[in-house]
Scaffold this motif. Sequence first.
Motif, PDB file in Angstrom:
ATOM      1  N   CYS A  18       0.835  -1.203   0.000  1.00 12.01           N
ATOM      2  CA  CYS A  18       0.000   0.000   0.000  1.00 12.01           C
ATOM      3  C   CYS A  18       0.873   1.258   0.000  1.00 12.01           C
ATOM      4  N   ASP A  21       2.631   1.799  -3.374  1.00 11.32           N
ATOM      5  CA  ASP A  21       1.663   2.345  -4.322  1.00 11.32           C
ATOM      6  C   ASP A  21       1.412   3.829  -4.056  1.00 11.32           C
ATOM      7  N   TRP A  22       1.242   4.198  -2.797  1.00  8.39           N
ATOM      8  CA  TRP A  22       0.922   5.576  -2.420  1.00  8.39           C
ATOM      9  C   TRP A  22       2.061   6.519  -2.801  1.00  8.39           C
ATOM     10  N   GLU A  25       2.260   6.988  -6.524  1.00  8.31           N
ATOM     11  CA  GLU A  25       1.184   7.859  -7.005  1.00  8.31           C
ATOM     12  C   GLU A  25       1.511   9.333  -6.760  1.00  8.31           C
ATOM     13  N   LYS A  26       2.151   9.637  -5.640  1.00 11.41           N
ATOM     14  CA  LYS A  26       2.438  11.032  -5.289  1.00 11.41           C
ATOM     15  C   LYS A  26       3.626  11.599  -6.052  1.00 11.41           C
ATOM     16  N   ASN A  59      -6.272   4.793   5.999  1.00 15.52           N
ATOM     17  CA  ASN A  59      -5.731   5.405   4.780  1.00 15.52           C
ATOM     18  C   ASN A  59      -4.453   6.179   5.072  1.00 15.52           C
ATOM     19  N   GLU A  87      -1.354  14.602   2.075  1.00 18.99           N
ATOM     20  CA  GLU A  87      -2.541  14.816   1.250  1.00 18.99           C
ATOM     21  C   GLU A  87      -3.083  16.231   1.479  1.00 18.99           C
TER      22      GLU A  87
END
Length: 153
Positions: A18, A21-22, A25-26, A59, A87
């Motif tokens: 996870c 992936d995070w 993505e950023k 999350n 975020e």
Amino acid sequence: MDNYSILCIREEPDLLNCAADWFHEKWGIPREEYYKSMNQCLLNNQSIPQWYVAILNGNIIGGLGVIENDFHDRKDLSPNICALYVEKTYRNQGVAGRLLDYACSDMKKYGIEALYLMTDHTSFYERYGWKFLCMVQGDGDNHLSRMYVHRAP
């Protein structure tokens, strides 16, 4: 906002996929690079690399890593904070500061008293006790970036 937790990937290996992936993505760095670095912190039981995430309701809302060199010409300024991201919904609520403090405290347990980070931001990191050190050349960059240092008290 205090209802989130900061976790270290080495202590929460179930977060590996996870988190990889995070961060991918950023930042757009290949997922495999994050996965490899995070997996290394699970396998080696060494101080570097390390990865941290802020978790709210299952999350990831923020994270950062500590690696040897964040792709700049000053290899002597090591280890480096990298990939700090929060975020947008959770910015200006102290998440970045808590992540930075957590990483600095964790690194101190390994005997690492100074951490460095490269950025183009001005006046952000000073709020959290970081001091401007010098300008550095990022790998492949045409401009200089700011290098900061944080020394453990």
